[in-house]
Design a protein around this motif. Structure first.
Motif, PDB file in Angstrom:
ATOM      1  N   ASP A 254       0.690  -1.197  -0.015  1.00 50.48           N
ATOM      2  CA  ASP A 254      -0.172   0.100  -0.076  1.00 50.48           C
ATOM      3  C   ASP A 254       0.920   1.256   0.172  1.00 50.48           C
ATOM      4  O   ASP A 254       1.642   1.222   0.926  1.00 50.48           O
ATOM      5  CB  ASP A 254      -1.068  -0.047   1.328  1.00 50.48           C
ATOM      6  N   PRO A 255       0.612   2.522  -0.959  1.00 48.97           N
ATOM      7  CA  PRO A 255       1.579   3.231  -0.936  1.00 48.97           C
ATOM      8  C   PRO A 255       1.552   4.211   0.263  1.00 48.97           C
ATOM      9  O   PRO A 255       2.743   4.686   0.615  1.00 48.97           O
ATOM     10  CB  PRO A 255       0.971   4.301  -2.195  1.00 48.97           C
ATOM     11  N   LYS A 256       0.538   4.418   1.126  1.00 51.16           N
ATOM     12  CA  LYS A 256       0.359   4.995   2.199  1.00 51.16           C
ATOM     13  C   LYS A 256       1.103   4.190   3.377  1.00 51.16           C
ATOM     14  O   LYS A 256       1.901   4.997   3.958  1.00 51.16           O
ATOM     15  CB  LYS A 256      -1.084   5.371   2.612  1.00 51.16           C
ATOM     16  N   ALA A 257       1.049   3.213   3.568  1.00 53.32           N
ATOM     17  CA  ALA A 257       1.880   2.322   4.428  1.00 53.32           C
ATOM     18  C   ALA A 257       3.359   2.404   3.984  1.00 53.32           C
ATOM     19  O   ALA A 257       4.171   2.573   5.149  1.00 53.32           O
ATOM     20  CB  ALA A 257       1.354   0.963   4.521  1.00 53.32           C
TER      21      ALA A 257
ATOM     22  N   GLY B   9       0.495   9.217   7.418  1.00 50.68           N
ATOM     23  CA  GLY B   9       0.349   9.545   8.752  1.00 50.68           C
ATOM     24  C   GLY B   9      -0.757   8.882   9.380  1.00 50.68           C
ATOM     25  O   GLY B   9      -1.269   8.212   8.745  1.00 50.68           O
ATOM     26  N   THR B  10      -0.830   8.975  10.771  1.00 47.68           N
ATOM     27  CA  THR B  10      -1.581   8.101  11.452  1.00 47.68           C
ATOM     28  C   THR B  10      -3.167   8.472  11.132  1.00 47.68           C
ATOM     29  O   THR B  10      -4.076   7.643  10.910  1.00 47.68           O
ATOM     30  CB  THR B  10      -1.690   8.655  12.834  1.00 47.68           C
ATOM     31  N   PRO B  11      -3.437   9.796  11.103  1.00 40.38           N
ATOM     32  CA  PRO B  11      -4.936   9.871  10.593  1.00 40.38           C
ATOM     33  C   PRO B  11      -5.347   9.249   9.088  1.00 40.38           C
ATOM     34  O   PRO B  11      -6.257   8.741   8.978  1.00 40.38           O
ATOM     35  CB  PRO B  11      -5.262  11.454  10.441  1.00 40.38           C
ATOM     36  N   PRO B  12      -4.545   9.862   7.954  1.00 44.73           N
ATOM     37  CA  PRO B  12      -4.925   9.171   6.765  1.00 44.73           C
ATOM     38  C   PRO B  12      -4.619   7.688   6.635  1.00 44.73           C
ATOM     39  O   PRO B  12      -5.646   7.093   6.079  1.00 44.73           O
ATOM     40  CB  PRO B  12      -3.907   9.799   5.967  1.00 44.73           C
ATOM     41  N   ILE B  13      -3.818   6.817   7.424  1.00 46.19           N
ATOM     42  CA  ILE B  13      -3.724   5.457   7.425  1.00 46.19           C
ATOM     43  C   ILE B  13      -4.842   5.033   8.242  1.00 46.19           C
ATOM     44  O   ILE B  13      -5.402   4.086   7.728  1.00 46.19           O
ATOM     45  CB  ILE B  13      -2.246   5.120   8.161  1.00 46.19           C
ATOM     46  N   PHE B  14      -5.373   5.570   9.150  1.00 46.27           N
ATOM     47  CA  PHE B  14      -6.555   5.125  10.079  1.00 46.27           C
ATOM     48  C   PHE B  14      -7.628   5.029   9.206  1.00 46.27           C
ATOM     49  O   PHE B  14      -8.728   3.912   9.127  1.00 46.27           O
ATOM     50  CB  PHE B  14      -6.647   5.970  11.315  1.00 46.27           C
ATOM     51  N   LEU B  15      -8.200   6.104   8.607  1.00 41.65           N
ATOM     52  CA  LEU B  15      -9.231   6.207   7.558  1.00 41.65           C
ATOM     53  C   LEU B  15      -9.087   5.148   6.624  1.00 41.65           C
ATOM     54  O   LEU B  15      -9.957   4.500   6.242  1.00 41.65           O
ATOM     55  CB  LEU B  15      -9.381   7.635   7.189  1.00 41.65           C
ATOM     56  N   HIS B  16      -7.914   5.214   5.845  1.00 45.14           N
ATOM     57  CA  HIS B  16      -7.685   4.263   4.806  1.00 45.14           C
ATOM     58  C   HIS B  16      -7.841   2.862   5.339  1.00 45.14           C
ATOM     59  O   HIS B  16      -8.569   2.170   4.556  1.00 45.14           O
ATOM     60  CB  HIS B  16      -6.159   4.514   4.372  1.00 45.14           C
ATOM     61  N   LEU B  17      -7.483   2.458   6.379  1.00 50.56           N
ATOM     62  CA  LEU B  17      -7.714   1.069   7.168  1.00 50.56           C
ATOM     63  C   LEU B  17      -9.168   0.767   7.248  1.00 50.56           C
ATOM     64  O   LEU B  17      -9.795  -0.260   7.065  1.00 50.56           O
ATOM     65  CB  LEU B  17      -6.898   0.893   8.363  1.00 50.56           C
ATOM     66  N   ILE B  18      -9.875   1.883   7.864  1.00 50.64           N
ATOM     67  CA  ILE B  18     -11.306   1.673   7.904  1.00 50.64           C
ATOM     68  C   ILE B  18     -11.947   1.407   6.631  1.00 50.64           C
ATOM     69  O   ILE B  18     -12.713   0.479   6.669  1.00 50.64           O
ATOM     70  CB  ILE B  18     -11.939   3.070   8.585  1.00 50.64           C
ATOM     71  N   ARG B  19     -11.659   1.931   5.708  1.00 54.54           N
ATOM     72  CA  ARG B  19     -12.312   1.812   4.409  1.00 54.54           C
ATOM     73  C   ARG B  19     -11.941   0.571   3.702  1.00 54.54           C
ATOM     74  O   ARG B  19     -12.835  -0.210   3.067  1.00 54.54           O
ATOM     75  CB  ARG B  19     -11.918   3.010   3.339  1.00 54.54           C
TER      76      ARG B  19
ATOM     77  N   PHE C 244      -0.167  13.966  13.519  1.00 55.36           N
ATOM     78  CA  PHE C 244       0.195  14.494  12.205  1.00 55.36           C
ATOM     79  C   PHE C 244      -0.029  13.889  11.121  1.00 55.36           C
ATOM     80  O   PHE C 244       0.212  12.647  11.292  1.00 55.36           O
ATOM     81  CB  PHE C 244       1.660  15.229  12.415  1.00 55.36           C
ATOM     82  N   ALA C 245       0.277  14.657   9.624  1.00 56.01           N
ATOM     83  CA  ALA C 245       0.137  13.784   8.422  1.00 56.01           C
ATOM     84  C   ALA C 245       1.494  14.013   8.001  1.00 56.01           C
ATOM     85  O   ALA C 245       2.150  14.983   8.390  1.00 56.01           O
ATOM     86  CB  ALA C 245      -0.729  14.147   7.580  1.00 56.01           C
TER      87      ALA C 245
ATOM     88  N   LEU D 269      11.151  15.803   3.893  1.00 55.10           N
ATOM     89  CA  LEU D 269       9.921  15.773   4.804  1.00 55.10           C
ATOM     90  C   LEU D 269       9.230  17.026   5.192  1.00 55.10           C
ATOM     91  O   LEU D 269       9.729  18.091   5.513  1.00 55.10           O
ATOM     92  CB  LEU D 269      10.437  15.220   6.212  1.00 55.10           C
ATOM     93  N   VAL D 270       7.734  16.760   4.675  1.00 56.86           N
ATOM     94  CA  VAL D 270       6.863  17.829   5.155  1.00 56.86           C
ATOM     95  C   VAL D 270       5.812  17.122   6.278  1.00 56.86           C
ATOM     96  O   VAL D 270       5.192  16.206   6.007  1.00 56.86           O
ATOM     97  CB  VAL D 270       6.088  18.190   3.822  1.00 56.86           C
ATOM     98  N   THR D 271       5.566  17.946   7.250  1.00 55.55           N
ATOM     99  CA  THR D 271       4.834  17.502   8.447  1.00 55.55           C
ATOM    100  C   THR D 271       3.637  18.388   8.282  1.00 55.55           C
ATOM    101  O   THR D 271       3.873  19.674   8.674  1.00 55.55           O
ATOM    102  CB  THR D 271       5.798  17.388   9.721  1.00 55.55           C
ATOM    103  N   ILE D 272       2.502  17.797   8.752  1.00 57.44           N
ATOM    104  CA  ILE D 272       1.221  18.507   8.639  1.00 57.44           C
ATOM    105  C   ILE D 272       0.402  18.331   9.888  1.00 57.44           C
ATOM    106  O   ILE D 272       0.172  17.350  10.333  1.00 57.44           O
ATOM    107  CB  ILE D 272       0.282  18.214   7.410  1.00 57.44           C
ATOM    108  N   TYR D 273       0.236  19.480  10.624  1.00 61.00           N
ATOM    109  CA  TYR D 273      -0.504  19.256  11.950  1.00 61.00           C
ATOM    110  C   TYR D 273      -2.176  19.651  11.711  1.00 61.00           C
ATOM    111  O   TYR D 273      -2.214  20.888  11.274  1.00 61.00           O
ATOM    112  CB  TYR D 273       0.287  20.048  12.821  1.00 61.00           C
ATOM    113  N   PRO D 274      -2.963  18.912  12.061  1.00 61.83           N
ATOM    114  CA  PRO D 274      -4.330  19.398  11.997  1.00 61.83           C
ATOM    115  C   PRO D 274      -4.674  20.554  13.138  1.00 61.83           C
ATOM    116  O   PRO D 274      -3.963  20.387  14.213  1.00 61.83           O
ATOM    117  CB  PRO D 274      -5.297  18.211  12.258  1.00 61.83           C
ATOM    118  N   LYS D 275      -5.397  21.416  12.921  1.00 61.63           N
ATOM    119  CA  LYS D 275      -5.776  22.275  14.203  1.00 61.63           C
ATOM    120  C   LYS D 275      -7.026  21.917  14.967  1.00 61.63           C
ATOM    121  O   LYS D 275      -7.006  22.644  15.847  1.00 61.63           O
ATOM    122  CB  LYS D 275      -6.131  23.738  13.396  1.00 61.63           C
TER     123      LYS D 275
END
Length: 899
Positions: A52-55, A729-739, A517-518, A698-704
């Motif tokens: 998986d590309p995200k993993a 990152g944890t949020p995108p991976i988690f949602l991807h895993l749910i789907r 973060f992502a 590396l680019v790190t993105i923090y949700p607000k």
């Protein structure tokens, strides 16, 4: 053929029990050696498809950038105390060189002092040139007001992004510190000195040097690890070492609270809680199962031997897994507890029937042969269908579901084979040992469940009534089931009260950013800049960290160079100072009053736009109109100047004399027109943003905000996808895993049901019986979800994976009951329920006891997993007892044969 094999094996096991036991024990020792090779992989990314590309992106980032494995210390209390505490513990943390390369809790002023203006936008540089034209106090305040009105007042887009909000807060904080210094020089001239003026210059140019919240009550320390979060041993050791420092120093600061958060401490907490849960749940499951055995069969030795048989089967299964997979993931780590619940079923069926036959048959060999003939077929069929159901999960592209299917499928086969091979030998060996010790005939207690026979008679006599009741209950629970909700909050899976989780809320509230973060990597500085600028425009993004925070693209630097050179020339020409006099004092007062009005306008703009942090900071300067005792700091300063003008003039000139050369020198140094290159970056900055090869950034993105609800999670993921599909990152991976789990789980469940029907069709040689065996399974699933909804239990990332498992587990009861019907005859419902019904009820109870032990887990994900399995097993047992006898009763038209 199956019956002949079972009869022959029963004769061998009963005739040569010690030889069978010896061979199995040798296999067990070898399996234990293989099992010792198993490693634990507990990350969410380990459950995604292998390619998986995200993993892959996530694993590569974690491996190449140690800074991506976060370790945070959150300090709370009054401003001065938390700053002192951070200063006090930093030297001790820096001594932990085996774990950390750096402690970041202050601004890196060394780099900024030489390059700050080259990092500013071209338009801002033009403004700075005007602002720094004259560094005297009155012209400087005038330029500040001019800039303020141009930047903020009347501009609805002035606070349109989180970056602009943060910049506004930093600007206000710098103004506030500057005004406080002016106030101190006027009110307390004895304590006002050059150090205070230097500090005011620092805060004016850079803001607060500490990583501190806007309300000055929360300070964040970022410990840069020199290892990755995948190194579990270092996760645990480093977290314990830092916690020991906090525990040792906190008594010296009684009003300060400090705790640890981040990926590394969370990994440590998860591993420790899961290990404890696995150990405690396994022991509790064994104890509960043994107690049920003893209470049911009224003997103590046989349950213990059955438990020994079960433990051997688990060791053998672990040995096979060590050879095939070599690892356990977040889902499969509790396989031993699951096998305790499932594997004991086969022992119950053998012991239950053997107890019956031992009373009837003349010797152990005959009794064991009849036992395996009567129960063995059901055990083999049940195990094969259950294992096939689990193995069907291997078609999933999701590693979590795939490996869970393989692990449990292997476990079920090992439990069945071990039980059929070893348990008959153990039971006969027990009898022989007891006979030699007591030299008396062995008392063989046999417990009947007569109430099950009575239930069987009632169902057989009135099948339509029971069937209607069952259908009505199913309809009601079906309505509940279709309304069940899903809990998308990953943090609700963690142990309750976990400090590392609770502090995430503290960080979000204090800093308007989530530590979940992502991330993504880029191939160039230019690409990093382009992506970062897009990300900063996203509504749910609080902050973006990337290499261009320190080294803008060359094209940008070349455009800024003339403006930076211009500022340096302006500052160079600025050599004369103009003192404040009685003549121009009114101009100073006028500019202060103007500043008060400008800050008020910004406060109104922030209030309307919902930028609470800006509004709160502005009101700390100008006062809050809604609070009676709140006053404007600026207007109070004006009042103090007007009360004693001569003193104010003298002290403000003194302040100007202190700050002027420092401010001029700092601006000149910051206005360095040389292009910034990678070689100019401090080593820790390069390590944070550039990989070892130097070809990725590396680019790190923090949700607000907190992203762990479905709406926020999907909106954040959608915004990330719109910028780059590579973002992980944890949020995108988690949602991807749910789907993926939703898709794979549905496919696996449908395929499992089809496989079960085909296997039952082959085994029973009757499509009618095959479909009849599936009815309790389907209705049991409906009951399970309906009961969960009724009691407020939600589906989660973990327990939803148990739904395909229920297909494999739930079919077992129906298989055993139908096999007994085929052996005894369709009219013998009381006999079937009295004997096999008893075994099925006991297996359900012991399985529920085994799974129920998971409900005691501190890790709430496992507790919910156990709750779903307990509900599912109980529901499948009840629907088996209701539906199968009722439907067969309709076939036989209520005729009963009790003999």
């Amino acid at each position: 053929m199956r019956e002949r094999f079972l009869r022959n094996w029963a004769r061998i096991a009963a005739t040569y029990p010690w030889r069978v036991i010896t061979v199995v024990l040798i296999i067990t020792v070898l399996a234990a050696l293989s099992a010792s090779r198993i490693r634990m992989d507990m990350r969410w990314s380990d459950m995604l498809p292998a390619n998986d590309p995200k993993a892959k992106e996530f694993d590569e980032i974690i491996t190449e950038y140690k800074s991506a494995s976060s370790f945070l210390v959150v300090v709370r209390g009054e401003e001065e105390q938390i700053k002192q505490f951070a200063d006090a513990i930093t030297p001790e943390i820096k001594e932990l060189t085996q774990f950390f390369s750096r402690v970041d809790y202050k601004l890196d002023k060394d780099f900024l002092s030489n390059h700050a203006l080259m990092l500013a936008e071209t338009e801002d540089l033009k403004t700075f040139a005007d602002m720094f034209e004259n560094l005297d106090l009155i012209p400087l305040l005038t330029s500040i007001n001019d800039n303020f009105e141009e930047e903020y007042v009347g501009d609805e887009e002035a606070l349109s992004t989180k970056e602009k909000e943060n910049e506004a807060v930093r600007t206000l904080d710098g103004f506030h510190s500057w005004l406080k210094a002016m106030d101190t020089f006027i009110v307390n001239p004895d304590v006002a000195n050059s150090t205070l003026a230097d500090s005011a210059v620092e805060r004016f140019l850079y803001g607060d040097p500490y990583f501190i919240s806007q309300d000055k009550r929360v300070l964040l320390m970022n410990l840069k690890a020199n290892f990755t979060a995948m190194d579990i041993d270092k996760d645990i050791a480093s977290t314990d070492s830092v916690q020991a420092i906090l525990d040792r120093r906190l008594p010296d600061f009684p009003n300060v609270k400090a705790g640890i958060a981040g990926m590394i401490p969370l990994q440590k907490d998860e591993m420790e809680h899961m290990t404890k849960d696995m150990q405690f749940s396994s022991i509790l499951a064994i104890v509960l199962v043994m107690l049920l055995f003893m209470l049911t069969f009224r003997i103590w030795s046989t349950p213990i031997l059955a438990g020994l048989n079960l433990m051997i089967s688990i060791v053998i299964a672990a040995g096979v897994l060590g050879l095939i997979l070599g690892r356990l993931n977040l889902m499969t780590s509790m396989f031993a507890v699951i096998l305790i619940g499932l594997g004991i079923d086969y022992a119950i069926h053998i012991i239950s029937v053997y107890g019956e036959r031992r009373v009837i048959d003349k010797d152990a060999v005959s009794a064991m042969q009849e036992t395996l003939v009567r129960s063995g077929s059901g055990i083999v069929t049940g195990a094969l269908t259950t294992a096939a159901a689990f193995f069907a999960l291997a078609i999933s592209v999701t590693q979590g579901i795939k490996e869970m299917g393989i692990v449990l499928g292997i476990g079920i086969i090992c439990a069945m084979v071990t039980t059929v091979v070893l348990l008959p030998a153990i039971l006969v060996a027990r009898e022989k040992v007891l006979s030699r010790i007591t030299k008396k005939p062995i008392k063989r207690p046999y417990v009947e469940f007569k109430f099950l026979a009575d239930i069987g008679r009632s169902i057989a006599a009135h099948p339509m009534i029971f069937l209607i009741v069952a259908i009505v209950l199913t309809a009601v629970l079906f309505y509940q089931a279709i309304n069940i909700r899903f809990d998308y909050n990953m943090l609700n899976l963690e142990p309750k009260g976990l400090q590392t989780v609770e502090l995430q809320d503290t960080i979000i509230e204090a800093f308007d950013l989530s530590p979940d973060f992502a991330m993504l990597t880029t191939g160039s500085i230019e690409e990093s800049y382009e992506i970062s600028e897009k990300l900063k425009e996203m509504p749910l993004v609080s902050m973006v960290e990337n290499i261009t925070d320190y080294i803008p693209p060359k094209e940008k630097q070349e455009k800024r160079m003339p403006e930076v050179e211009r500022i340096r020339k302006i500052v160079s020409r600025n050599t004369e100072r103009t003192a404040i006099t009685q003549t121009n004092l009114n101009q100073l007062i006028e500019q202060l009053e103007r500043l008060d009005m400008n800050v008020y306008e910004l406060s109104q703009l922030a209030f309307i736009g919902g930028q609470d942090k800006v509004d709160t900071k502005a009101k700390s300067i100008i006062g809050d109109p809604e609070k009676k005792d709140s006053e404007s700091f600026i207007l109070n300063l004006v009042e103090k100047i007007e009360q004693d003008p001569q003193k104010a003039i003298a002290q403000l000139n003194r302040f100007q004399g202190y700050y002027w050369p420092v401010l001029r020198s700092r601006i000149y140094q910051m206005a360095n027109p040389d292009l910034i290159s990678l070689e100019d970056l401090p080593e820790h900055v390069r390590n944070q943003y550039v990989n070892e090869k130097g070809d990725k950034y590396l680019v790190t993105i923090y949700p607000k905000e907190q992203v762990w609800n479905y709406e926020s999670l999907t909106r954040f993921d959608k915004q990330m996808e719109s910028v780059s599909p590579k973002i992980t990152g944890t949020p995108p991976i988690f949602l991807h895993l749910i789907r993926l789990i939703g898709r794979d789980g549905l496919l696996a469940t449908v395929l499992t049901v089809i496989i079960v029907i085909l296997l039952l069709w082959v085994d029973f040689r009757s499509l009618r019986f095959a479909l009849l065996g599936v009815i309790p399974l389907i209705t049991g699933g409906i009951w399970m979800l309906g009961i969960m909804k009724t009691f407020g239990i939600m589906l989660t990332m973990l327990n939803v994976m148990a739904i395909p498992m229920i297909v494999g587990i739930g079919i077992d009861d129906g298989v055993h009951v139908l096999h007994r019907y085929m052996y005894e005859g369709l009219r013998k419902t009381p006999v079937v329920l009295r004997s096999t019904g008893k075994a099925v009820m006991l297996t359900s109870l012991t399985t529920m006891a085994g799974f129920g032990s998971l409900m005691t887990a501190s890790y709430r994900g496992w507790a919910g997993f156990g709750a779903l399995l307990v509900t599912g097993v109980g529901a499948c047992f009840i629907t088996t007892i209701l539906f199968i006898p009722s439907i067969i009763g309709l076939f036989t038209k209520g005729k009963i044969n009790d003999e």
